[in-house]
Every structure is written in C-alpha cells, then in structure tokens.
Design a protein around this motif. Sequence first.
Motif, PDB file in Angstrom:
ATOM      1  N   VAL A 167      -0.747  12.830  10.058  1.00  0.00           N
ATOM      2  CA  VAL A 167      -0.037  12.299   8.886  1.00  0.00           C
ATOM      3  C   VAL A 167      -0.963  11.418   8.040  1.00  0.00           C
ATOM      4  O   VAL A 167      -1.770  10.650   8.570  1.00  0.00           O
ATOM      5  CB  VAL A 167       1.194  11.468   9.319  1.00  0.00           C
ATOM      6  N   ARG A 168      -0.804  11.544   6.731  1.00  0.00           N
ATOM      7  CA  ARG A 168      -1.404  10.596   5.784  1.00  0.00           C
ATOM      8  C   ARG A 168      -0.334  10.253   4.752  1.00  0.00           C
ATOM      9  O   ARG A 168       0.312  11.154   4.210  1.00  0.00           O
ATOM     10  CB  ARG A 168      -2.631  11.205   5.099  1.00  0.00           C
ATOM     11  N   VAL A 169      -0.138   8.964   4.524  1.00  0.00           N
ATOM     12  CA  VAL A 169       0.855   8.497   3.557  1.00  0.00           C
ATOM     13  C   VAL A 169       0.127   7.750   2.449  1.00  0.00           C
ATOM     14  O   VAL A 169      -0.727   6.897   2.729  1.00  0.00           O
ATOM     15  CB  VAL A 169       1.905   7.584   4.215  1.00  0.00           C
ATOM     16  N   TYR A 170       0.460   8.081   1.209  1.00  0.00           N
ATOM     17  CA  TYR A 170      -0.194   7.475   0.054  1.00  0.00           C
ATOM     18  C   TYR A 170       0.867   6.897  -0.883  1.00  0.00           C
ATOM     19  O   TYR A 170       1.868   7.553  -1.175  1.00  0.00           O
ATOM     20  CB  TYR A 170      -1.012   8.512  -0.715  1.00  0.00           C
ATOM     21  N   LEU A 171       0.628   5.708  -1.379  1.00  0.00           N
ATOM     22  CA  LEU A 171       1.564   5.050  -2.288  1.00  0.00           C
ATOM     23  C   LEU A 171       1.061   5.164  -3.724  1.00  0.00           C
ATOM     24  O   LEU A 171      -0.116   4.912  -4.003  1.00  0.00           O
ATOM     25  CB  LEU A 171       1.706   3.571  -1.910  1.00  0.00           C
ATOM     26  N   VAL A 172       1.975   5.574  -4.620  1.00  0.00           N
ATOM     27  CA  VAL A 172       1.679   5.572  -6.053  1.00  0.00           C
ATOM     28  C   VAL A 172       2.163   4.235  -6.607  1.00  0.00           C
ATOM     29  O   VAL A 172       3.375   4.009  -6.717  1.00  0.00           O
ATOM     30  CB  VAL A 172       2.385   6.730  -6.784  1.00  0.00           C
ATOM     31  N   PRO A 173       1.247   3.312  -6.927  1.00  0.00           N
ATOM     32  CA  PRO A 173       1.675   1.973  -7.375  1.00  0.00           C
ATOM     33  C   PRO A 173       2.277   2.007  -8.770  1.00  0.00           C
ATOM     34  O   PRO A 173       1.984   2.911  -9.568  1.00  0.00           O
ATOM     35  CB  PRO A 173       0.371   1.171  -7.343  1.00  0.00           C
ATOM     36  N   ASP A 174       3.105   1.009  -9.055  1.00  0.00           N
ATOM     37  CA  ASP A 174       3.690   0.918 -10.392  1.00  0.00           C
ATOM     38  C   ASP A 174       2.613   0.851 -11.465  1.00  0.00           C
ATOM     39  O   ASP A 174       2.800   1.333 -12.586  1.00  0.00           O
ATOM     40  CB  ASP A 174       4.567  -0.342 -10.486  1.00  0.00           C
TER      41      ASP A 174
END
Length: 282
Positions: free
Chosen positions: A197-204
């Motif tokens: 698994v790899r989780v990536y956040l798209v910041p505001d």
Amino acid sequence: MPKGFKSSLQNRAVARALALWRMESGLSLTEVTERVNWSTGKTSMMQNGLVPITDADVVALALVYRIDDARWKPVYWGAQRARNPHTFDLVTNGAMPCVDWTYSEVEAEASHMRVVTLDVLPPMVWTPEYLAAVRGGSDRDYDDLHRARILGQLDPDPTLQVDLVVAQAVLRRPVGGALVMADQLFQLALFAQLPGVRVYLVPDSAGVVAGMTSFTLLSFREPQFDDVVYLDCPHCGVWLERETDRLPYLELYGRLMSTTLTDAETVEHLHRAAQDLKDGAR
C-alpha cells in the motif's frame, strides 16, 4: 486463443459462472473433457476468462453440470452479449437478463489498484463505525470475508498493489462524528504501512485540478484483461472498458499525483489530523 483477444467484463462474468458450476458439480477437468469432447485446456481457459466463450459452450457445460434453466439462461445471454454488447443491448432492450458482476468480484482479480477519493474513503479501509455511518452502510457488495482476503493480498508478501490518493478535504469530513473519524484516520495510517500500500494526500494548497472526481483504476496480471475504470454513482456502478474512456482518468491520476505529499508525509498528516479530532472531541 485468438490473437490480440481481450476479455471483457461480460466475458469474465460468464467465466465465473462456469467456474462455479464445475466447483458445485465436483467434476474434475478430465471428467468434463470426457463429456464435452474438447480439451481440458479449453475448459480451464474458459472458466478463467482467457478465451471467448460462445453460447454453445454454455449450453454444453450446462448439460454436463445439470444446471437448471433459471441459472444457465442468464449465462447463455451473457455469452451472446460479450460478443457485441452495444448491438445486444439495442436488439434486446434489456429483455434478456445477462449474468452480471460485482465490484468485489473484479477487485479480487486485480493486481494493481489506483484509487482516487475526494468524498469518502474506499471500503477496503473502513472501520465498522465508519461503515455504519457512510451512505447508510452501502459498500459496493463488500463483506467482511472479501475485505479480509484483499488485506491478505497486501501483507506480508503482497500480490496486490494499492495506490490511494486522498483529498485533504476528506479528512475534515467527520463521518459518524469526530471520534469515529479519528479512529478511521488512525486505521488509514495503519493501512498505509502495509507492504502493498501507498497512500498519498492531495493538500488543499494544490488547488483545484480540472475534472477532479473519485474513481478506481484496476489493472490485472493477465495480458487478456485490459485496465478498467470504476465510478461509484448514486444510481449504479459505472464501468469504463474502452481505452478512449479510460484515458482521461489515467491523465487525471497523473495530474493529481504531481500535487501530492509523499507517502511518509501523508502518514504524518493522518496521525496529526486524527489526534486533532480526538482533542477537539474532548
């Protein structure tokens, strides 16, 4: 095997039905071969969706497995529809029900999933409390057994790769309340630590990317299976199989990935957001 053959989702739904019939019958591949007078390889490839399946093939196997009319007819029509879905739908106008497939059935066959979520998190990571709170508990035909199987493919020796892209706005939506959401974010942080698994956040701060929408792009090991895109819509799930339909979502995924935090930064952000929710609830 026809050169360049690609197995559609409809053809694979027929294949799953044939595999289920043989399992229920208890017959071996050799025993089936003796009854239908074709090779064991053909039976094996058909029930794995690796070759086109004709309506005559379905009838022959239904007789061997002693399948009643109510069960074999949707598979028969499904085999016809797999040859040319557009023409079949125009001619029958929905009067001939075909064997169908579920999201979980297709997901179980995937080797790589690229998931973009802008509203709610995907079912594979849901806690029981989050499940109870989101959309009245609807979860794409998921059940606990399927969820456990998918998680088992991600750890310890992953046979599935999941890349999950999450918009920061999702973290601020307290589904089920602050404490339920906090526990869900801690669970997501643990999920991100699995080997597959790899989780990536798209910041505001990334702003709005044109055409942003939630979707899942599924890829498969078998060269006969093309990528497919799944859209979770209010009226039904929508599957996109044609390359021209899939391409905009692949391009959108690339644009989003160019804006994300790293996976390590994302996990740190998840812990911080979860703790803020817990602190605020107190």
